[in-house]
Design a protein around this motif. Structure first.
Motif, mmCIF file in Angstrom:
data_model
loop_
_atom_site.group_PDB
_atom_site.id
_atom_site.type_symbol
_atom_site.label_atom_id
_atom_site.label_comp_id
_atom_site.label_asym_id
_atom_site.label_seq_id
_atom_site.Cartn_x
_atom_site.Cartn_y
_atom_site.Cartn_z
ATOM 1 N N THR A 1 0.496 -1.633 -0.119
ATOM 2 C CA THR A 1 -0.150 0.005 -0.031
ATOM 3 C C THR A 1 1.099 1.376 -0.012
ATOM 4 O OG1 THR A 1 0.030 0.194 1.780
ATOM 5 C CG2 THR A 1 -1.623 -0.867 0.998
ATOM 6 N N SER A 2 2.452 0.635 0.785
ATOM 7 C CA SER A 2 3.141 2.425 0.276
ATOM 8 C C SER A 2 4.074 1.909 -0.722
ATOM 9 C CB SER A 2 3.534 2.865 1.439
ATOM 10 O OG SER A 2 4.256 3.643 1.200
ATOM 11 N N MET A 3 4.444 2.729 -1.591
ATOM 12 C CA MET A 3 5.160 2.477 -2.303
ATOM 13 C C MET A 3 6.998 2.747 -1.317
ATOM 14 S SD MET A 3 4.195 1.581 -5.134
ATOM 15 C CE MET A 3 2.871 0.721 -4.462
ATOM 16 N N TRP A 4 6.899 3.094 -0.706
ATOM 17 C CA TRP A 4 8.213 3.783 0.137
ATOM 18 C C TRP A 4 8.798 2.071 0.179
ATOM 19 C CZ3 TRP A 4 9.307 0.673 4.831
ATOM 20 C CH2 TRP A 4 10.657 1.683 5.967
ATOM 21 N N ILE A 5 8.631 1.001 0.450
ATOM 22 C CA ILE A 5 8.655 -0.443 0.672
ATOM 23 C C ILE A 5 10.266 -0.618 -0.515
ATOM 24 C CG2 ILE A 5 6.968 -1.467 0.238
ATOM 25 C CD1 ILE A 5 9.206 -2.176 2.986
ATOM 26 N N TYR A 6 9.155 -0.407 -1.531
ATOM 27 C CA TYR A 6 10.418 -0.943 -2.635
ATOM 28 C C TYR A 6 11.731 0.469 -2.743
ATOM 29 C CZ TYR A 6 7.055 -2.384 -4.568
ATOM 30 O OH TYR A 6 5.214 -3.940 -5.424
ATOM 31 N N SER A 7 12.005 0.996 -1.447
ATOM 32 C CA SER A 7 13.365 1.845 -1.666
ATOM 33 C C SER A 7 14.404 1.013 -0.655
ATOM 34 C CB SER A 7 13.084 3.319 -0.663
ATOM 35 O OG SER A 7 12.576 3.358 0.489
ATOM 36 N N ARG A 8 13.693 0.108 0.010
ATOM 37 C CA ARG A 8 14.478 -1.111 0.842
ATOM 38 C C ARG A 8 15.632 -1.630 0.360
ATOM 39 N NH1 ARG A 8 14.932 2.246 5.117
ATOM 40 N NH2 ARG A 8 16.071 0.132 5.940
ATOM 41 N N PRO A 9 16.476 -1.990 0.451
ATOM 42 C CA PRO A 9 17.423 -3.175 -0.265
ATOM 43 C C PRO A 9 16.499 -5.415 -0.290
ATOM 44 C CG PRO A 9 18.883 -2.428 1.226
ATOM 45 C CD PRO A 9 17.301 -1.886 1.180
ATOM 46 N N ILE A 10 16.532 -5.551 -0.824
ATOM 47 C CA ILE A 10 16.438 -6.723 -0.434
ATOM 48 C C ILE A 10 16.818 -7.914 -0.667
ATOM 49 C CG2 ILE A 10 14.642 -8.795 -1.693
ATOM 50 C CD1 ILE A 10 13.197 -6.942 -3.798
ATOM 51 N N ILE A 11 16.893 -8.860 0.435
ATOM 52 C CA ILE A 11 17.837 -10.056 0.858
ATOM 53 C C ILE A 11 17.514 -11.290 0.204
ATOM 54 C CG2 ILE A 11 19.612 -10.391 3.199
ATOM 55 C CD1 ILE A 11 18.512 -7.910 4.274
ATOM 56 N N THR A 12 16.647 -11.864 1.089
ATOM 57 C CA THR A 12 15.887 -12.440 -0.073
ATOM 58 C C THR A 12 14.677 -12.755 -0.416
ATOM 59 O OG1 THR A 12 16.725 -15.005 0.112
ATOM 60 C CG2 THR A 12 15.732 -14.050 2.557
ATOM 61 N N LYS A 13 13.592 -13.383 -0.565
ATOM 62 C CA LYS A 13 12.381 -14.204 -1.345
ATOM 63 C C LYS A 13 11.971 -15.180 -0.905
ATOM 64 C CE LYS A 13 9.053 -13.977 -4.916
ATOM 65 N NZ LYS A 13 8.230 -15.671 -4.599
ATOM 66 N N ILE A 14 11.414 -15.391 0.711
ATOM 67 C CA ILE A 14 10.593 -16.915 0.221
ATOM 68 C C ILE A 14 9.188 -16.728 0.405
ATOM 69 C CG2 ILE A 14 10.667 -18.246 2.556
ATOM 70 C CD1 ILE A 14 13.419 -16.751 4.076
ATOM 71 N N GLY A 15 8.628 -17.286 -0.596
ATOM 72 C CA GLY A 15 7.250 -17.627 -0.662
ATOM 73 C C GLY A 15 7.220 -16.313 -1.482
#
Length: 243
Positions: free
Chosen positions: A223-237
């Motif tokens: 619901t907030s595009m801000w989260i996309y500014s955080r560097p992704i570490i991993t993806k699970i499910g």
């Protein structure tokens, strides 16, 4: 010049062969084993895991992902610190050199004091209320995810407790305003199942599939595009875990 190069190459090869021989000759307990380790002691580890009923995959002397998962499962069931490493404590338990105390495992059930739970293998002092809150968070936020994904969600909450940018208690992190959707839409108060409780406890024992993440999100529900500014570490499910 060519002669010097040849001699240097031979020395390097002899060192590599020597290290390989040491690795192959090592007995279980002589060194700490972890993902990527190889040798005779790894084969012994895999054999012991098989005897205990934990499937490490092929007994081939290679500490791969399946062997690591078997060690993690063993550590979880034996109330050991969960790190995927076959260190002294884990190996001693596998070899039967230490006695597993069910009294110690259940010590936190005696009362709700911090001291009682602190005596267990948890990575931080907690009381039973906090364990229950963590399990509720896991169930309400990730009950449709894999077990690893549920542990990762619990780990994110614990990582926030340790991060100075967030409240320093589990309760404070969970009830921080607008931190978790499930708290605000009421799902948080659903009764957690036994798997969510186990996931919470495994995270408290030190297992962190999120690899240190302090955020997670489902791209389909952002619901907030801000989260996309955080560097992704991993993806699970369906969850992305970010720092």
């Amino acid at each position: 010049m060519n002669r010097k190069f040849t001699i240097s190459l031979l020395v390097v090869m002899l060192v590599i062969i020597g290290l390989t021989m040491v690795s192959e000759a090592a007995s279980l307990g002589d060194r700490i084993l972890y993902f990527g380790s190889t040798g005779y002691d790894v084969r012994q580890l895999q054999t012991k895991l098989n005897h205990w009923g934990y499937n490490p995959g092929m007994v081939d002397g290679v500490y791969g992902r399946q062997t690591e998962n078997a060690v993690i499962n063993f550590q979880s069931e034996q109330n050991l610190r969960i790190d995927g490493f076959a260190g002294r404590e884990t190996i001693n338990r596998l070899l039967g050199k230490t006695t597993f105390s069910y009294a110690a495992q259940n010590l936190h059930k005696v009362n709700n004091s911090v001291e009682a739970v602190k005596a267990s293998k948890y990575i931080m002092p907690v009381n039973q209320e906090e364990i229950n809150l963590l399990a509720r968070a896991v169930y309400s936020e990730a009950r449709g995810e894999s077990y690893q994904g549920q542990v990762a969600v619990a780990a994110v909450i614990l990582n926030r407790v340790k991060d100075k940018e967030f409240p320093n208690t589990i309760k404070g992190v969970i009830f921080q305003p607008w931190a978790f959707t499930a708290v605000h839409d009421g799902q948080f108060w659903l009764q957690p199942n036994s798997q969510a409780m186990k996931a919470a406890k495994d995270a408290l024992k030190g297992w962190d599939p999120s690899h240190g993440a302090t955020f997670y999100y489902n791209p389909a529900k952002v619901t907030s595009m801000w989260i996309y500014s955080r560097p992704i570490i991993t993806k699970i499910g369906r969850h992305y875990f970010a720092g």
